[in-house]
Design a protein around this motif. Structure first.
Motif, mmCIF file in Angstrom:
data_model
loop_
_atom_site.group_PDB
_atom_site.id
_atom_site.type_symbol
_atom_site.label_atom_id
_atom_site.label_comp_id
_atom_site.label_asym_id
_atom_site.label_seq_id
_atom_site.Cartn_x
_atom_site.Cartn_y
_atom_site.Cartn_z
ATOM 1 N N SER A 35 0.850 -1.183 0.000
ATOM 2 C CA SER A 35 0.000 0.000 0.000
ATOM 3 C C SER A 35 0.890 1.239 0.000
ATOM 4 N N PRO A 36 0.365 2.387 -0.456
ATOM 5 C CA PRO A 36 1.194 3.609 -0.452
ATOM 6 C C PRO A 36 1.760 3.935 0.926
ATOM 7 N N GLN A 37 0.940 3.744 1.969
ATOM 8 C CA GLN A 37 1.419 4.030 3.322
ATOM 9 C C GLN A 37 2.535 3.064 3.720
ATOM 10 N N MET A 38 2.335 1.785 3.402
ATOM 11 C CA MET A 38 3.357 0.791 3.726
ATOM 12 C C MET A 38 4.619 1.016 2.900
ATOM 13 N N ALA A 39 4.444 1.462 1.657
ATOM 14 C CA ALA A 39 5.601 1.738 0.803
ATOM 15 C C ALA A 39 6.457 2.847 1.402
ATOM 16 N N VAL A 40 5.804 3.914 1.879
ATOM 17 C CA VAL A 40 6.540 5.011 2.517
ATOM 18 C C VAL A 40 7.222 4.520 3.785
ATOM 19 N N SER A 44 11.199 4.493 4.363
ATOM 20 C CA SER A 44 11.770 5.239 5.490
ATOM 21 C C SER A 44 12.601 4.317 6.374
ATOM 22 N N LEU A 45 12.070 3.123 6.605
ATOM 23 C CA LEU A 45 12.788 2.156 7.431
ATOM 24 C C LEU A 45 14.096 1.733 6.757
ATOM 25 N N SER A 46 14.051 1.567 5.433
ATOM 26 C CA SER A 46 15.260 1.192 4.696
ATOM 27 C C SER A 46 16.301 2.306 4.756
ATOM 28 N N LEU A 47 15.830 3.538 4.617
ATOM 29 C CA LEU A 47 16.751 4.677 4.633
ATOM 30 C C LEU A 47 17.411 4.821 5.998
ATOM 31 N N ILE A 48 16.604 4.715 7.047
ATOM 32 C CA ILE A 48 17.163 4.793 8.403
ATOM 33 C C ILE A 48 18.051 3.584 8.676
ATOM 34 N N GLY A 49 17.583 2.421 8.220
ATOM 35 C CA GLY A 49 18.334 1.195 8.462
ATOM 36 C C GLY A 49 19.645 1.110 7.716
ATOM 37 N N SER A 50 19.820 1.954 6.693
ATOM 38 C CA SER A 50 21.067 1.916 5.927
ATOM 39 C C SER A 50 22.273 2.343 6.762
ATOM 40 N N VAL A 51 22.017 3.024 7.875
ATOM 41 C CA VAL A 51 23.122 3.445 8.748
ATOM 42 C C VAL A 51 23.176 2.603 10.023
ATOM 43 N N ILE A 52 22.371 1.547 10.068
ATOM 44 C CA ILE A 52 22.346 0.678 11.245
ATOM 45 C C ILE A 52 22.882 -0.693 10.862
ATOM 46 N N ASN A 53 23.888 -1.141 11.576
ATOM 47 C CA ASN A 53 24.489 -2.449 11.331
ATOM 48 C C ASN A 53 24.419 -3.295 12.599
ATOM 49 N N ILE A 54 24.002 -4.535 12.437
ATOM 50 C CA ILE A 54 23.915 -5.459 13.567
ATOM 51 C C ILE A 54 25.114 -6.404 13.522
ATOM 52 N N PRO A 55 26.009 -6.328 14.490
ATOM 53 C CA PRO A 55 27.168 -7.244 14.500
ATOM 54 C C PRO A 55 26.718 -8.692 14.676
#
Length: 212
Positions: A35-40, A44-55
């Protein structure tokens, strides 16, 4: 044109690129069935998650060992040991894999497996371990290969096949199959799906959306 307008356009250009980036991403996810809301939300989660790394792993290895030439029984030269952290990037690996699993019921299994193998082979051949940087991979190649394989193998379900094979093939071929070379990168931290791979994963979604 007055100089002030030229400066304004120069300053505005990065913002326009960013807006286009957002629109392309949300459009891609929406075309894949969200859905458009889920797509956003996913973008957003992908963009924020791009700077988060889980060892997920810590390894120590010898990077240099002194030669004990004179009186080795009197002097001990300890080897230099370096610790390397292997992590998983949220935006470039975890979220795309979850989305791939979500799309999997919509994709025919055999064409998806074959397309994934093809992308894996291409990604492995093109991925280059760069010391001090990580894994370098031409961002446009995996999406185009995934799209071509999906169209040939499953024209009616090309979009989910392209996305799944593009994501999994890139991660497997570029990162996982290069795990033995990680110690040669001279980097304290290596991220699966991180720098060098994230752009390719994002473009997989854009190209897959064009097939929907």
């Amino acid at each position: 044109m007055p100089l002030i307008w030229i400066l304004f356009l120069i300053l505005l250009f990065p913002f326009l690129i960013f807006v286009f980036f957002i629109q392309a991403a949300t459009f891609s996810f929406a075309k894949l069935g969200l859905s458009p809301q889920m797509a956003v939300f996913v973008f957003s989660l992908s963009l924020i998650g791009s700077v988060i790394n889980i060892p997920i792993s810590r390894k120590k290895f010898i990077i240099h060992e002194e030669e004990q030439q004179f009186f080795p029984f009197l002097f001990y030269y300890p080897p230099r040991v370096q610790e390397q952290i292997i992590a998983v990037n949220i935006g470039g690996a975890v979220i795309p894999v979850i989305l791939s699993l979500y799309l999997l019921p919509r994709a025919p299994l055999l064409p998806t497996i074959i397309a994934t193998i093809i992308v894996t082979i291409v990604a492995k051949a093109l991925a280059k371990p760069v010391p001090g940087v990580g894994i370098s991979l031409p961002a446009f190649i995996p999406p185009l290969v995934a799209a071509a394989a999906a169209i040939l193998l499953s024209p009616s379900d090309a979009a989910p096949v392209a996305y799944i094979s593009g994501v999994l093939g890139t991660l497997i071929g570029a990162d996982l199959l290069n795990l033995p070379h990680f110690k040669d990168l001279n980097s304290h931290a290596i991220s699966i799906g991180g720098a060098g791979i994230f752009d390719g994963i994002f473009l997989v979604g854009v190209v897959a959306a064009l097939l929907a």
